[in-house]
Design an enzyme around this catalytic site. Structure first.
Site, PDB file in Angstrom:
ATOM      1  N   ARG A  16       0.870  -1.167  -0.098  1.00 10.22           N
ATOM      2  CA  ARG A  16       0.020   0.034   0.155  1.00 10.22           C
ATOM      3  C   ARG A  16       0.881   1.231   0.042  1.00 10.22           C
ATOM      4  O   ARG A  16       2.150   1.200   0.513  1.00 10.22           O
ATOM      5  CB  ARG A  16      -0.973  -0.078   1.233  1.00 10.22           C
ATOM      6  CG  ARG A  16      -1.916  -1.052   1.384  1.00 10.22           C
ATOM      7  CD  ARG A  16      -3.033  -0.905   0.138  1.00 10.22           C
ATOM      8  NE  ARG A  16      -3.683  -2.002  -0.269  1.00 10.22           N
ATOM      9  CZ  ARG A  16      -3.629  -2.971  -1.143  1.00 10.22           C
ATOM     10  NH1 ARG A  16      -2.667  -2.808  -2.126  1.00 10.22           N
ATOM     11  NH2 ARG A  16      -4.564  -3.932  -1.275  1.00 10.22           N
ATOM     12  N   CYS A  17       0.313   2.346  -0.390  1.00 14.55           N
ATOM     13  CA  CYS A  17       0.794   3.454  -0.612  1.00 14.55           C
ATOM     14  C   CYS A  17       1.665   3.983   0.697  1.00 14.55           C
ATOM     15  O   CYS A  17       1.090   3.765   1.597  1.00 14.55           O
ATOM     16  CB  CYS A  17      -0.275   4.809  -0.854  1.00 14.55           C
ATOM     17  SG  CYS A  17       0.372   6.499  -1.067  1.00 14.55           S
ATOM     18  N   PRO A  18       2.759   4.449   0.576  1.00 12.49           N
ATOM     19  CA  PRO A  18       3.678   4.731  -0.558  1.00 12.49           C
ATOM     20  C   PRO A  18       4.482   3.858  -0.976  1.00 12.49           C
ATOM     21  O   PRO A  18       5.314   4.026  -1.786  1.00 12.49           O
ATOM     22  CB  PRO A  18       4.284   6.061  -0.047  1.00 12.49           C
ATOM     23  CG  PRO A  18       4.834   5.703   1.513  1.00 12.49           C
ATOM     24  CD  PRO A  18       3.438   4.710   1.978  1.00 12.49           C
ATOM     25  N   ASP A  43      -2.782  -1.741  -5.368  1.00 11.25           N
ATOM     26  CA  ASP A  43      -3.227  -0.609  -4.486  1.00 11.25           C
ATOM     27  C   ASP A  43      -3.818   0.551  -5.571  1.00 11.25           C
ATOM     28  O   ASP A  43      -3.331   1.021  -6.453  1.00 11.25           O
ATOM     29  CB  ASP A  43      -2.051   0.003  -3.893  1.00 11.25           C
ATOM     30  CG  ASP A  43      -2.191   1.260  -3.043  1.00 11.25           C
ATOM     31  OD1 ASP A  43      -3.580   1.630  -3.120  1.00 11.25           O
ATOM     32  OD2 ASP A  43      -1.433   1.825  -2.600  1.00 11.25           O
TER      33      ASP A  43
END
Length: 79
Positions: A16-18, A43
């Site tokens: 998931r981000c980042p 994502d």
């Protein structure tokens, strides 16, 4: 359309981000100018982050497939 010749594939599924963009940045450093990195992701933030990363870092997003998961991005390394 001609097939895109992929130099390296980066699987970021489950991240998931980042993290996906951070890994793209890390891996693309080791490629030569003109090489293509295929990024596979799930994502939803990558639909925004990968194109922005390419523009900011002067790489070329050759193609993206974001209609279904997994998303795929073909990133050509710039200078």
């Amino acid at each position: 359309m001609n097939e895109i010749r992929v130099t390296q594939t980066l699987d970021t599924l489950g991240l998931r981000c980042p993290e996906p963009v951070m890994l793209v940045r890390k891996h693309i450093r080791f490629l030569e100018e003109g090489d293509v990195l295929l990024v596979i992701a799930d994502d939803p933030a990558t639909t925004r982050d990968i194109p922005s990363f390419c523009q900011f870092m002067e790489h070329t997003l050759l193609k993206s497939e974001i209609e279904h998961i997994p998303f795929q991005y073909w990133v050509k390394k710039g200078k």
